[in-house]
Scaffold this motif. Structure first.
Motif, PDB file in Angstrom:
ATOM      1  N   SER A  63       0.835  -1.210   0.000  1.00  8.93           N
ATOM      2  CA  SER A  63       0.000   0.000   0.000  1.00  8.93           C
ATOM      3  C   SER A  63       0.863   1.250   0.000  1.00  8.93           C
ATOM      4  N   VAL A  64       0.245   2.322  -0.457  1.00  9.84           N
ATOM      5  CA  VAL A  64       0.883   3.642  -0.360  1.00  9.84           C
ATOM      6  C   VAL A  64       0.103   4.410   0.705  1.00  9.84           C
ATOM      7  N   ILE A  65       0.813   4.802   1.746  1.00  3.28           N
ATOM      8  CA  ILE A  65       0.140   5.405   2.904  1.00  3.28           C
ATOM      9  C   ILE A  65       0.778   6.747   3.223  1.00  3.28           C
ATOM     10  N   VAL A  66      -0.050   7.769   3.323  1.00  2.00           N
ATOM     11  CA  VAL A  66       0.451   9.115   3.633  1.00  2.00           C
ATOM     12  C   VAL A  66       0.000   9.465   5.049  1.00  2.00           C
ATOM     13  N   ASP A  67       0.968   9.826   5.894  1.00  2.00           N
ATOM     14  CA  ASP A  67       0.703  10.138   7.306  1.00  2.00           C
ATOM     15  C   ASP A  67       0.898  11.651   7.501  1.00  2.00           C
ATOM     16  N   LEU A  68      -0.230  12.377   7.591  1.00  2.00           N
ATOM     17  CA  LEU A  68      -0.148  13.844   7.708  1.00  2.00           C
ATOM     18  C   LEU A  68      -0.092  14.235   9.186  1.00  2.00           C
ATOM     19  N   GLY A  69       0.803  15.151   9.524  1.00  3.31           N
ATOM     20  CA  GLY A  69       0.979  15.521  10.935  1.00  3.31           C
ATOM     21  C   GLY A  69       1.668  14.386  11.661  1.00  3.31           C
ATOM     22  N   ALA A  70       2.766  13.909  11.071  1.00  2.00           N
ATOM     23  CA  ALA A  70       3.369  12.641  11.512  1.00  2.00           C
ATOM     24  C   ALA A  70       4.347  12.769  12.671  1.00  2.00           C
ATOM     25  N   ALA A  71       4.838  13.980  12.955  1.00  2.00           N
ATOM     26  CA  ALA A  71       5.867  14.121  14.000  1.00  2.00           C
ATOM     27  C   ALA A  71       5.279  13.835  15.382  1.00  2.00           C
ATOM     28  N   PRO A  72       5.999  13.206  16.291  1.00  2.00           N
ATOM     29  CA  PRO A  72       7.389  12.741  16.158  1.00  2.00           C
ATOM     30  C   PRO A  72       7.549  11.441  15.364  1.00  2.00           C
ATOM     31  N   GLY A  73       6.442  10.724  15.069  1.00  3.08           N
ATOM     32  CA  GLY A  73       6.589   9.588  14.159  1.00  3.08           C
ATOM     33  C   GLY A  73       5.995   8.267  14.639  1.00  3.08           C
ATOM     34  N   ALA A  74       5.248   8.277  15.739  1.00  2.00           N
ATOM     35  CA  ALA A  74       4.723   7.009  16.270  1.00  2.00           C
ATOM     36  C   ALA A  74       3.754   6.333  15.294  1.00  2.00           C
ATOM     37  N   TRP A  75       2.883   7.108  14.658  1.00  2.00           N
ATOM     38  CA  TRP A  75       1.936   6.490  13.712  1.00  2.00           C
ATOM     39  C   TRP A  75       2.703   5.856  12.551  1.00  2.00           C
ATOM     40  N   GLU A  96       9.048  -3.025  -2.427  1.00  5.99           N
ATOM     41  CA  GLU A  96       8.914  -2.573  -3.812  1.00  5.99           C
ATOM     42  C   GLU A  96       7.535  -1.999  -4.103  1.00  5.99           C
ATOM     43  N   SER A  97       6.507  -2.552  -3.424  1.00  4.86           N
ATOM     44  CA  SER A  97       5.160  -2.126  -3.780  1.00  4.86           C
ATOM     45  C   SER A  97       4.480  -1.337  -2.660  1.00  4.86           C
ATOM     46  N   SER A  98       5.244  -0.924  -1.677  1.00  8.20           N
ATOM     47  CA  SER A  98       4.678  -0.130  -0.590  1.00  8.20           C
ATOM     48  C   SER A  98       5.439   1.177  -0.462  1.00  8.20           C
ATOM     49  N   ARG A  99       4.772   2.160   0.101  1.00  8.68           N
ATOM     50  CA  ARG A  99       5.462   3.422   0.374  1.00  8.68           C
ATOM     51  C   ARG A  99       4.746   4.088   1.543  1.00  8.68           C
ATOM     52  N   ILE A 100       5.525   4.562   2.493  1.00 11.19           N
ATOM     53  CA  ILE A 100       4.945   5.326   3.614  1.00 11.19           C
ATOM     54  C   ILE A 100       5.571   6.704   3.582  1.00 11.19           C
ATOM     55  N   ILE A 101       4.724   7.719   3.574  1.00  5.93           N
ATOM     56  CA  ILE A 101       5.238   9.097   3.524  1.00  5.93           C
ATOM     57  C   ILE A 101       4.758   9.832   4.771  1.00  5.93           C
TER      58      ILE A 101
END
Ligand SMILES: C[S@@+](CC[C@H](N)C(=O)[O-])C[C@H]1O[C@@H](n2cnc3c(N)ncnc32)[C@H](O)[C@@H]1O
Length: 247
Positions: A78-90, A105-110
């Protein structure tokens, strides 16, 4: 005032008798009291203790774990975007759940935030990025490449609390609307998940109505890890509708 003037003029004075000193003592004392209340609360909080045992960067991790345990929306590849991610626990939780080692190869976390985020293995970081600025969408899309669409958009964004509930509610709803705008740009039709933190208040009804115009299913959930005295809750929406009726 006398103390300041004396200081500037190089005269000696008894600081305990000056107004400045009294104000300074009052301020420091007030700060110390609220800091020690905060420390005491942190010490008693079981999720703070768990987070330090489990090496999560904040107790927020357990909110996402509880939401995910209920709704099961984090999948491999999956491609997952984490908005307001700091400090990074999520983002830590997401990288565990999508098991990046197997599916790099087929996943991305931003992870996106106005603040800096220390590196997290397997997570692409976009820091100094304010979601209220249009360029943040462009930066996020650049970080997603070669993927052009996301599967899940998370928003745990919150402004620093002012202590005024209506003001905090208004500001978090502004962030929630910005997160929704980003979701509508990145999620494909007939798919996708949008999870967003909000605060109870007068704009909640309009926001959930807006979500229902854009997604097939919309639910509210307050995970047990939310602090008792907080009015925060999460809204989760699935399956972006193909044709959006209005904005
Ligand atoms: C409750 S914290 C998020 C905690 C995070 N989910 C975690 O697990 O570590 C809220 C975050 O929202 C971020 N934030 C607030 N306003 C923002 C904005 N305009 N753009 C991007 N991030 C923002 C803050 O910097 C803060 O890091």
């Amino acid at each position: 005032m006398y103390a300041w003037r004396s200081l500037r003029l190089g005269r000696k004075s008894n600081p305990t008798q000056s107004l400045c000193w009294v104000v300074h003592r009052y301020y420091v004392k007030g700060k110390t009291a609220s800091s020690s209340r905060w420390l005491e609360r942190q010490h008693k909080d079981r999720y703070v203790r768990l987070a330090s045992q489990d090496n999560y960067r904040s107790r927020s991790a357990y909110k996402l774990i509880q939401i995910e345990d209920k709704f099961c929306f984090l999948k491999k590849n999956s491609v997952i975007v984490d908005l307001g991610a700091a400090p990074g626990a999520w983002s830590q939780v997401v990288s565990e759940r999508v098991n990046l080692d197997d599916a790099a190869e087929s996943s991305r976390i931003i992870a996106v935030d106005v603040k800096d985020i220390k590196p997290i293995p397997g997570v692409t970081i976009v820091s100094n990025a304010d979601v209220l600025q249009a360029e943040t969408l462009t930066k996020t899309m650049a970080a997603m490449a070669p993927f052009v669409q996301a599967d899940v958009i998370l928003s745990d964004m919150a402004p620093s609390a002012s202590g005024n509930h209506s003001f905090d509610h208004y500001r978090i709803m502004e962030l929630a609307r910005a997160a929704l705008g980003i979701s509508l740009s990145l999620l494909p039709s007939n798919a996708g998940v949008f999870l967003c933190k909000i605060l109870e208040g007068r704009e909640k009804k309009e926001f959930t109505a807006q979500l229902k115009r854009h997604f097939e299913v919309v639910r509210e959930f307050r995970p047990p890890a939310c602090r008792q005295n907080s009015s925060e809750l999460y809204v989760i929406a699935w399956s972006r509708l193909k044709v959006s009726n209005t904005n």
